[in-house]
Design a protein around this motif. Structure first.
Motif, PDB file in Angstrom:
ATOM      1  N   ASP A   8       0.863  -1.175   0.000  1.00  0.00           N
ATOM      2  CA  ASP A   8       0.000   0.000   0.000  1.00  0.00           C
ATOM      3  C   ASP A   8       0.902   1.228   0.000  1.00  0.00           C
ATOM      4  O   ASP A   8       1.577   1.520   0.991  1.00  0.00           O
ATOM      5  N   ILE A   9       0.940   1.930  -1.134  1.00  0.00           N
ATOM      6  CA  ILE A   9       1.787   3.116  -1.241  1.00  0.00           C
ATOM      7  C   ILE A   9       0.950   4.394  -1.235  1.00  0.00           C
ATOM      8  O   ILE A   9       1.382   5.430  -1.711  1.00  0.00           O
ATOM      9  N   SER A  10      -0.254   4.314  -0.666  1.00  0.00           N
ATOM     10  CA  SER A  10      -1.149   5.470  -0.729  1.00  0.00           C
ATOM     11  C   SER A  10      -0.612   6.673   0.038  1.00  0.00           C
ATOM     12  O   SER A  10      -0.760   7.814  -0.393  1.00  0.00           O
ATOM     13  N   ALA A  11       0.026   6.436   1.185  1.00  0.00           N
ATOM     14  CA  ALA A  11       0.582   7.532   1.989  1.00  0.00           C
ATOM     15  C   ALA A  11       2.004   7.130   2.371  1.00  0.00           C
ATOM     16  O   ALA A  11       2.213   6.288   3.230  1.00  0.00           O
ATOM     17  N   TYR A  12       2.973   7.749   1.728  1.00  0.00           N
ATOM     18  CA  TYR A  12       4.350   7.247   1.694  1.00  0.00           C
ATOM     19  C   TYR A  12       5.268   8.345   2.235  1.00  0.00           C
ATOM     20  O   TYR A  12       5.343   9.427   1.676  1.00  0.00           O
ATOM     21  N   LEU A  13       5.980   8.047   3.321  1.00  0.00           N
ATOM     22  CA  LEU A  13       6.878   9.017   3.943  1.00  0.00           C
ATOM     23  C   LEU A  13       8.328   8.667   3.644  1.00  0.00           C
ATOM     24  O   LEU A  13       8.758   7.533   3.846  1.00  0.00           O
ATOM     25  N   GLY A  36      -1.691   6.980   9.980  1.00  0.00           N
ATOM     26  CA  GLY A  36      -2.210   6.221   8.848  1.00  0.00           C
ATOM     27  C   GLY A  36      -1.297   6.133   7.651  1.00  0.00           C
ATOM     28  O   GLY A  36      -1.712   5.652   6.586  1.00  0.00           O
ATOM     29  N   PHE A  37      -0.046   6.581   7.776  1.00  0.00           N
ATOM     30  CA  PHE A  37       0.894   6.394   6.664  1.00  0.00           C
ATOM     31  C   PHE A  37       1.150   4.902   6.462  1.00  0.00           C
ATOM     32  O   PHE A  37       1.197   4.129   7.418  1.00  0.00           O
ATOM     33  N   THR A  38       1.290   4.516   5.208  1.00  0.00           N
ATOM     34  CA  THR A  38       1.296   3.096   4.842  1.00  0.00           C
ATOM     35  C   THR A  38       2.652   2.585   4.369  1.00  0.00           C
ATOM     36  O   THR A  38       2.829   1.385   4.203  1.00  0.00           O
ATOM     37  N   CYS A  39       3.593   3.491   4.134  1.00  0.00           N
ATOM     38  CA  CYS A  39       4.902   3.098   3.618  1.00  0.00           C
ATOM     39  C   CYS A  39       5.938   4.088   4.140  1.00  0.00           C
ATOM     40  O   CYS A  39       5.700   5.298   4.125  1.00  0.00           O
ATOM     41  N   ILE A  40       7.067   3.555   4.618  1.00  0.00           N
ATOM     42  CA  ILE A  40       8.144   4.391   5.151  1.00  0.00           C
ATOM     43  C   ILE A  40       9.424   4.069   4.398  1.00  0.00           C
ATOM     44  O   ILE A  40       9.795   2.902   4.263  1.00  0.00           O
ATOM     45  N   GLN A  41      10.098   5.115   3.922  1.00  0.00           N
ATOM     46  CA  GLN A  41      11.397   4.939   3.264  1.00  0.00           C
ATOM     47  C   GLN A  41      12.466   5.712   4.040  1.00  0.00           C
ATOM     48  O   GLN A  41      12.332   6.913   4.261  1.00  0.00           O
ATOM     49  N   SER A 180       1.653  -0.194 -15.903  1.00  0.00           N
ATOM     50  CA  SER A 180       1.026  -1.474 -15.550  1.00  0.00           C
ATOM     51  C   SER A 180       1.293  -1.842 -14.096  1.00  0.00           C
ATOM     52  O   SER A 180       0.815  -2.866 -13.613  1.00  0.00           O
ATOM     53  N   ILE A 181       2.088  -1.029 -13.407  1.00  0.00           N
ATOM     54  CA  ILE A 181       2.339  -1.245 -11.974  1.00  0.00           C
ATOM     55  C   ILE A 181       1.947   0.029 -11.208  1.00  0.00           C
ATOM     56  O   ILE A 181       1.791   1.090 -11.810  1.00  0.00           O
ATOM     57  N   PRO A 182       1.771  -0.071  -9.894  1.00  0.00           N
ATOM     58  CA  PRO A 182       1.368   1.099  -9.109  1.00  0.00           C
ATOM     59  C   PRO A 182       2.340   2.278  -9.242  1.00  0.00           C
ATOM     60  O   PRO A 182       3.540   2.083  -9.458  1.00  0.00           O
ATOM     61  N   VAL A 183       1.789   3.481  -9.090  1.00  0.00           N
ATOM     62  CA  VAL A 183       2.560   4.718  -9.215  1.00  0.00           C
ATOM     63  C   VAL A 183       2.347   5.573  -7.971  1.00  0.00           C
ATOM     64  O   VAL A 183       1.202   5.774  -7.541  1.00  0.00           O
ATOM     65  N   VAL A 184       3.451   6.065  -7.397  1.00  0.00           N
ATOM     66  CA  VAL A 184       3.375   7.020  -6.291  1.00  0.00           C
ATOM     67  C   VAL A 184       4.046   8.317  -6.752  1.00  0.00           C
ATOM     68  O   VAL A 184       5.079   8.285  -7.415  1.00  0.00           O
ATOM     69  N   VAL A 185       3.415   9.456  -6.443  1.00  0.00           N
ATOM     70  CA  VAL A 185       3.886  10.756  -6.940  1.00  0.00           C
ATOM     71  C   VAL A 185       4.276  11.652  -5.775  1.00  0.00           C
ATOM     72  O   VAL A 185       3.572  11.707  -4.759  1.00  0.00           O
ATOM     73  N   GLY A 186       5.390  12.350  -5.933  1.00  0.00           N
ATOM     74  CA  GLY A 186       5.792  13.290  -4.897  1.00  0.00           C
ATOM     75  C   GLY A 186       6.714  14.344  -5.447  1.00  0.00           C
ATOM     76  O   GLY A 186       6.814  14.539  -6.649  1.00  0.00           O
ATOM     77  N   GLY A 187       7.402  15.021  -4.536  1.00  0.00           N
ATOM     78  CA  GLY A 187       8.277  16.116  -4.919  1.00  0.00           C
ATOM     79  C   GLY A 187       7.606  17.427  -4.603  1.00  0.00           C
ATOM     80  O   GLY A 187       6.871  17.971  -5.421  1.00  0.00           O
ATOM     81  N   GLY A 188       7.801  17.909  -3.384  1.00  0.00           N
ATOM     82  CA  GLY A 188       7.203  19.183  -2.976  1.00  0.00           C
ATOM     83  C   GLY A 188       5.712  19.122  -2.722  1.00  0.00           C
ATOM     84  O   GLY A 188       5.042  20.157  -2.692  1.00  0.00           O
ATOM     85  N   ASP A 203      -1.610   5.710  -7.361  1.00  0.00           N
ATOM     86  CA  ASP A 203      -1.880   4.862  -6.201  1.00  0.00           C
ATOM     87  C   ASP A 203      -1.506   5.505  -4.877  1.00  0.00           C
ATOM     88  O   ASP A 203      -1.833   4.966  -3.814  1.00  0.00           O
ATOM     89  N   GLY A 204      -0.804   6.633  -4.936  1.00  0.00           N
ATOM     90  CA  GLY A 204      -0.444   7.287  -3.686  1.00  0.00           C
ATOM     91  C   GLY A 204       0.418   8.509  -3.905  1.00  0.00           C
ATOM     92  O   GLY A 204       0.789   8.857  -5.022  1.00  0.00           O
ATOM     93  N   PHE A 205       0.731   9.171  -2.776  1.00  0.00           N
ATOM     94  CA  PHE A 205       1.599  10.348  -2.778  1.00  0.00           C
ATOM     95  C   PHE A 205       2.763  10.078  -1.830  1.00  0.00           C
ATOM     96  O   PHE A 205       2.622   9.329  -0.872  1.00  0.00           O
ATOM     97  N   PHE A 206       3.917  10.692  -2.127  1.00  0.00           N
ATOM     98  CA  PHE A 206       4.993  10.652  -1.145  1.00  0.00           C
ATOM     99  C   PHE A 206       5.388  12.065  -0.742  1.00  0.00           C
ATOM    100  O   PHE A 206       5.284  12.999  -1.532  1.00  0.00           O
TER     101      PHE A 206
END
Length: 238
Positions: A8-13, A36-41, A180-188, A203-206
């Motif tokens: 789940d990459i919907s809310a990615y920190l 509720g963040f779902t992914c941590i990097q 064809s695979i999930p996409v997470v968007v971020g940058g500012g 599929d999410g934001f980072f």
């Protein structure tokens, strides 16, 4: 995917010690996970390998204490050595995120096996051709950005001419359709961007600084998650 039931990459920190205004990385991760963040990097260009392993250990402990080890994916940016060392020490790290100039995806997959997560930053230049032609069989998701120019990662999105290519909402919508695979968007990304971003089909934001540098990281994280859930046009699971 390790012990993750589904990615789940919907809310990615994305977080490292240089992003927290001197506050403990683990504390901010704890607040983001509880919000509720779902992914941590874990990402740092200044921390040593030992420091990165320790940060990964702390993050894994925080996620476990929250009872979310099988829900929240813990990834490390770029450092395959850190992922392997952490796992050899019994730390639950779920995968790696790499860029175009990092260790090749194929090599990561050879070392990490089939179950771990590998994310890749999609190239800024020739983005659409790249997403259509890249072999995604070894990948779990694409990271795309920047939405805005960002001081957190000033080289993000640089094209061949050295200029930063930011992504329009039309671009992002097209990427979501093509991939064809999930996409997470971020940058500012800021809270005000979420309603529009959530309707693009990604599929999410980072985020980095929107949470890590916030006066109240837990409140900032909660606001972002709530906005995404309120506006998201996608109920896709994978």
């Amino acid at each position: 995917m390790g012990n993750i039931k589904k990615l789940d990459i919907s809310a990615y920190l994305v977080i490292g010690p240089e992003n927290t205004k001197g506050r403990p990385v683990a504390t901010i991760i704890k607040e983001a996970v509880s919000a509720g963040f779902t992914c941590i990097q874990i990402r740092s260009k200044v921390a040593s390998a030992r420091e990165l392993i320790q940060l990964t250990r702390q993050a894994a402990e925080v996620i476990e204490e929250a009872g979310k080890s099988d829900e929240v994916a813990l990834l490390v940016n770029d450092r395959l050595d850190v992922v392997l060392a952490a796992r050899s020490q019994g730390i639950k790290v779920d995968g790696i995120h790499v860029g175009q100039k990092d260790i090749p995806v194929k090599v990561c997959r050879e070392y990490l096996g089939e179950d771990l997560i590998i994310g890749l930053s999609a190239r800024a230049d020739q983005l659409f051709d790249y997403i259509k032609t890249e072999d995604v069989s070894q990948l779990d998701y694409f990271g795309v950005g920047p939405l805005h120019e960002t001081p957190t990662k000033p080289d993000c999105g640089i094209g061949e001419d050295g200029k930063v290519i930011t992504r329009s909402i039309a671009d992002i919508t097209k990427v979501a359709e093509l991939s064809s695979i999930p996409v997470v968007v971020g940058g500012g990304v800021k809270l005000a961007d979420i309603p529009t971003l959530a309707k693009t089909g990604v599929d999410g934001f980072f985020v980095v600084s929107a949470v890590t540098e916030a006066e109240n990281p837990k409140q900032a994280a909660t606001n972002l998650v709530n906005a995404w859930n309120n506006y998201n046009s996608k109920t896709k699971t994978f």
